[in-house]
Write an enzyme that holds these catalytic residues in place. Structure first.
Site, PDB file in Angstrom:
ATOM      1  CB  ILE A 527      -0.961   0.039   1.206  1.00 25.08           C
ATOM      2  CG1 ILE A 527      -0.187  -0.033   2.532  1.00 25.08           C
ATOM      3  CG2 ILE A 527      -2.016  -1.049   1.118  1.00 25.08           C
ATOM      4  CD1 ILE A 527      -1.076   0.177   3.764  1.00 25.08           C
ATOM      5  N   GLY A 528       2.159   1.123   0.122  1.00 21.10           N
ATOM      6  CA  GLY A 528       2.979   2.319   0.116  1.00 21.10           C
ATOM      7  C   GLY A 528       4.451   1.994   0.011  1.00 21.10           C
ATOM      8  N   GLY A 530       8.399   3.979   0.513  1.00 21.24           N
ATOM      9  CA  GLY A 530       9.079   5.153   1.009  1.00 21.24           C
ATOM     10  C   GLY A 530      10.565   4.919   1.095  1.00 21.24           C
ATOM     11  N   GLY A 531      11.287   5.959   1.495  1.00 20.93           N
ATOM     12  CA  GLY A 531      12.735   5.872   1.582  1.00 20.93           C
ATOM     13  C   GLY A 531      13.205   4.885   2.625  1.00 20.93           C
ATOM     14  CB  VAL A 535       3.764   0.636   4.078  1.00 22.20           C
ATOM     15  CG1 VAL A 535       2.696   0.435   5.154  1.00 22.20           C
ATOM     16  CG2 VAL A 535       4.826   1.591   4.573  1.00 22.20           C
ATOM     17  CG  ASP A 664      10.505  12.051   6.674  1.00 21.80           C
ATOM     18  OD1 ASP A 664      10.468  13.181   6.150  1.00 21.80           O
ATOM     19  OD2 ASP A 664      10.309  11.012   6.036  1.00 21.80           O
TER      20      ASP A 664
END
Length: 828
Positions: A527-528, A530-531, A535, A664
């Site tokens: 679903i995601g 990122g750096g 996820v 972040d």
């Protein structure tokens, strides 16, 4: 009285101020009645409200001051649309004000005082734009003054005292007829004032001269009003003053010379007025002065050499005036100076070499002057310089080689007379427009922007060509290798996860097993990205949903996974999973707060780590503001999200055994539950990634472009104030609806820079607010924007703590005063 009903054509009936008794006689047949006065007549019992339904032409209805039986305002009254006078005070009215009252838009007088009325004042009362008098005192009304009350611009008499109302009075600020908006000229003559704060009230007239007459005033705060006239000379002797802020008014004349040198002043802020004259040599006595804000005026003359005596100066902002002459070399004595803004003046001569000795300087702007000579090489030695703008001058010579060591977020040397090579370190795309308008400049490499410098390196063209070809070939081979390996690794990933040995550390009572989590780490559940990792959404057998972040480790010895797709982080492992990783995860899992995402457990192996979080169904704040069309966020929801997210960060900074720095903060890391309540996510994750990755993970940047505090560009360090800056950007997103980076902001410009350029007039400030926010709520949004600007101050020391931010946001909702809640260096 019995025969009164026979007067069918009666238009005017006045029985007021008498001593009648008993019930009101039958008046139902008086359909032609236009004026009915029964006030203080002595009648009692039930008033015959049904009689009014035939009196459709009634203009005035006065029934107050009678002991009628308790009754709410009936529908028969709000259907009398021709009424211009309704007097129902002190006649046993109870219940709420019906929303239908808004249909009586011809009302001039509405009096409901001295009754037993309850509930909130309805917003529909804002439709009564012809009201001259509104009396609501001595009831039990609750809630806030309704949005829209500002529409009653003809209102001259208003009394809502002796109720249970709360909240701010911002709606009343627009009602000019209610107030004399000038301050009494004798104000302070008789009192030992400690401070006065009348900021942001549309006040006009002149500044009272005697508020420091008793010699005790420490703070004079009158910003954001419409004061006119000159600054009274009496304040030149007010030696107790610590803060003097009269910015954003209509003041004229000169500043009394003694004010420049007041010994205890921390801040002089006269920004955005029509003030003339010079800064006098008295400033040498201002030993405590830290902030000098005089921009956007008509000040002139030379900057006095004696300014070097104000040794506490941190910020000098003289922009947009008519200053002239040379910049005094003595400015180099200001060792604490951090910000120097001299742009848009008439300064001439050379930039003093001594400026390079101000080791704390981070922001220099001397654009749009008549400066000449060479750029001092000493500027390239400033260790904390982050922004340098010398554009639109007459500077000549070469760009100093020392500039190669600078790490700038903004560099602008455009439109000067510079010549020679651009230093190799500055020949990057980010600085493409930084040198425009200097036809004498050249580049050592190939460029479409500037001509190529004459070759003087001694390297032959054939050698250079060979090196370039070798580099391009190597890059192509490496890319192909990574591509084929990533395709293979995708096929092997599911099998390899099951084969690994996993260590589960739980921090809550778990209702799932590690196998349920591991089996769900597959592409269809992604679903995601990122750096810090991918996820996945995990649906348990019991119907509960979880979010799992998968962080890969990479063996630095070469035995681990070497090439992965760019969305999967490559983190070198130093001797396997570190103790620091376990310590960080255990500490983060101990955090319990309603506005912080819950971390249930960690599941780790030699190759990767899984962090299991609660799942939030409404996505992130970024989705709601910038991508999702399903749910529009009204202002109340946005404000609640701001307060909740601020409380979550406050807990991380101040409520844990040791402060947790998020590293972040951004709108995509503020998740929303089913009720759109915010939760801070990914807190401390940058540090976990470092702990997992060992020594080779220092390349992981703490933050996201557009949210990163400017000091990170030259210190590579983060602290709580870095989070505060990032949260300020989030507040700007909530108010404006804009992303942190938008094309309309300009090249290499972010939302902070864009807003700082826009806050010149009240109209331009209002234009910043998201068009989806109703006009009546834009003032509330601007209060939050002010807080955002404080949070994004260039100097970390001037940013508030998250504890202060929470307080300010809560007070903004309740109309609290804004100035002095924290020591910010910028105001709208």
């Amino acid at each position: 009285m019995e025969d009164l009903k026979n007067c069918a054509k009666l238009e005017y009936l006045d029985l007021g101020n008498n001593f009648f008794s008993g019930a009101v006689p039958d008046i139902s047949s008086l359909s032609q009645l236009r004026y009915l006065y029964l006030n203080k007549s002595g009648f009692s019992g039930n008033f015959p409200w049904k009689s009014l339904q035939n009196m459709t032409g009634l203009v005035r209805l006065s029934l107050g001051d009678n002991p009628f039986n308790p009754s709410p305002i009936p529908t028969e009254v709000v259907q009398l649309t021709k009424l211009d006078w309704l007097y129902l005070s002190n006649c046993n009215i109870q219940g709420t004000i019906p929303t239908g009252i808004g249909s009586l838009n011809g009302l001039i007088d509405l009096e409901l005082a001295d009754n037993n009325m309850t509930g909130e004042i309805p917003a529909e009362i804002g439709n009564l734009i012809n009201l001259w008098q509104l009396e609501l005192y001595n009831n039990s009304f609750t809630g806030k003054l309704p949005v829209g009350l500002r529409n009653l611009t003809k209102l001259e008499m208003f009394d809502a005292s002796k109720n249970l109302l709360e909240g701010g009075l911002s709606e009343l600020r627009f009602l000019d007829n209610l107030f004399d908006r000038s301050l009494p000229q004798k104000l302070g003559s008789w009192a030992q004032f400690n401070f006065i704060d009348v900021s942001d009230n549309f006040l006009n007239g002149t500044i009272p001269p005697d508020m420091c007459k008793q010699g005790t005033m420490t703070k004079l705060l009158m910003l954001d009003n419409n004061f006119t006239g000159e600054i009274p000379a009496t304040y030149a002797n007010c030696s107790t003053l610590i803060r003097f802020r009269v910015n954003h008014n209509l003041l004229s004349g000169t500043v009394p010379s003694g004010i420049w040198g007041l010994p205890n002043l921390n801040i002089i802020d006269i920004t955005s007025n029509n003030i003339e004259g010079p800064i006098t040599s008295d400033i040498m006595n201002a030993k405590a002065l830290g902030q000098l804000f005089v921009g956007n005026n008509r000040l002139s003359g030379e900057l006095p050499t004696e300014i070097s005596g104000a040794t506490s100066l941190v910020s000098i902002q003289l922009n947009d005036n008519q200053f002239s002459g040379k910049t005094p070399p003595s400015i180099g004595d200001l060792k604490q100076l951090n910000v120097l803004h001299l742009q848009n003046n008439k300064f001439s001569g050379s930039i003093p070499e001594t400026l390079g000795t101000c080791a704390s300087l981070s922001d220099i702007n001397m654009a749009n002057n008549s400066l000449s000579g060479q750029i001092p090489s000493s500027l390239g030695s400033l260790p904390t310089l982050n922004s340098l703008n010398l554009s639109n001058n007459q500077l000549s010579g070469k760009i100093p080689k020392s500039f190669s060591s600078l790490r700038l977020s903004l560099l602008d040397l455009s439109y000067n007379r510079l010549a020679g090579p651009v230093p190799q370190a500055l020949s990057i795309e980010a600085y493409n427009s930084s040198f425009t308008g200097n036809p004498g400049l050249c580049l050592l490499g190939i460029s479409s922007v500037f001509p190529r410098c004459p070759s003087g390196s001694g390297m032959s063209r054939d050698v250079r060509t060979l090196i370039i070809c070798f580099a391009v070939g190597a890059a192509v081979l490496l890319s192909l290798a990574c591509f084929f390996y990533s395709r293979k690794s995708e096929k092997d990933q599911g099998r390899s996860l099951r084969e690994e040995s996993w260590d589960v550390k739980s921090f809550h009572v778990l209702s799932f097993t590690e196998d349920e989590i591991i089996d769900s780490i597959k592409q269809e559940n992604l679903i995601g990205k990122g750096g810090s990792g991918n996820v996945y959404k995990v649906l348990l057998a019991n119907g509960k949903e979880l979010a799992v972040k998968h962080i890969w480790n990479t063996d630095s010895s070469g035995n681990g996974r070497k090439c992965r797709s760019s969305t999967t982080p490559m983190l070198s492992k130093h001797g396997g999973k570190s103790k620091e990783f376990d310590t960080e995860v255990q500490m983060l899992s101990s955090i319990r707060h309603v506005n912080v995402v819950k971390l249930y457990c960690s599941i780790t192996s030699e190759d990767s780590s899984l962090l299991v979080y609660e799942y939030l169904p409404n996505g992130s704040l970024w989705d709601r503001l910038h991508t999702c069309e399903k749910v529009k966020l009204d202002w109340q929801t946005r404000h609640e999200i701001a307060v909740g997210a601020a409380k979550g960060l406050e807990h991380l900074h101040h409520g844990c055994e040791r402060p947790v720095i998020h590293r972040d903060v951004k709108s995509s890391n503020i998740l929303l539950d089913e009720f759109l309540k915010p939760r801070i996510a990914d807190f401390g994750l940058a540090k976990i990634v470092r702990a997992s990755g060992g020594k080779d993970s220092t390349h992981v940047i703490a933050g996201t472009h557009g949210y990163i505090a400017p000091e990170y560009g030259y210190t590579y360090k983060v602290n709580e104030k870095s989070d505060v800056y990032s949260f300020g950007v989030v507040l700007m997103e909530l108010v404006t609806g804009k992303r942190p980076m938008e094309p309309e902001f300009g090249e290499n410009k972010d939302i902070v820079n864009w807003i700082s350029r826009k806050i010149t007039t009240r109209e331009s400030v209002l234009s910043l607010v998201d068009s989806k926010i109703p006009e009546a709520l834009k003032e509330e949004a601007i209060k939050v924007l002010r807080i955002a600007i404080l949070c994004t101050a260039a100097l970390p020391a001037l940013r508030p703590t998250m504890r202060s931010v929470v307080q300010m946001l809560e007070e903004a909702e309740h109309g609290g005063s804004k100035e002095e809640r924290c020591e910010g260096n910028r105001e709208i």
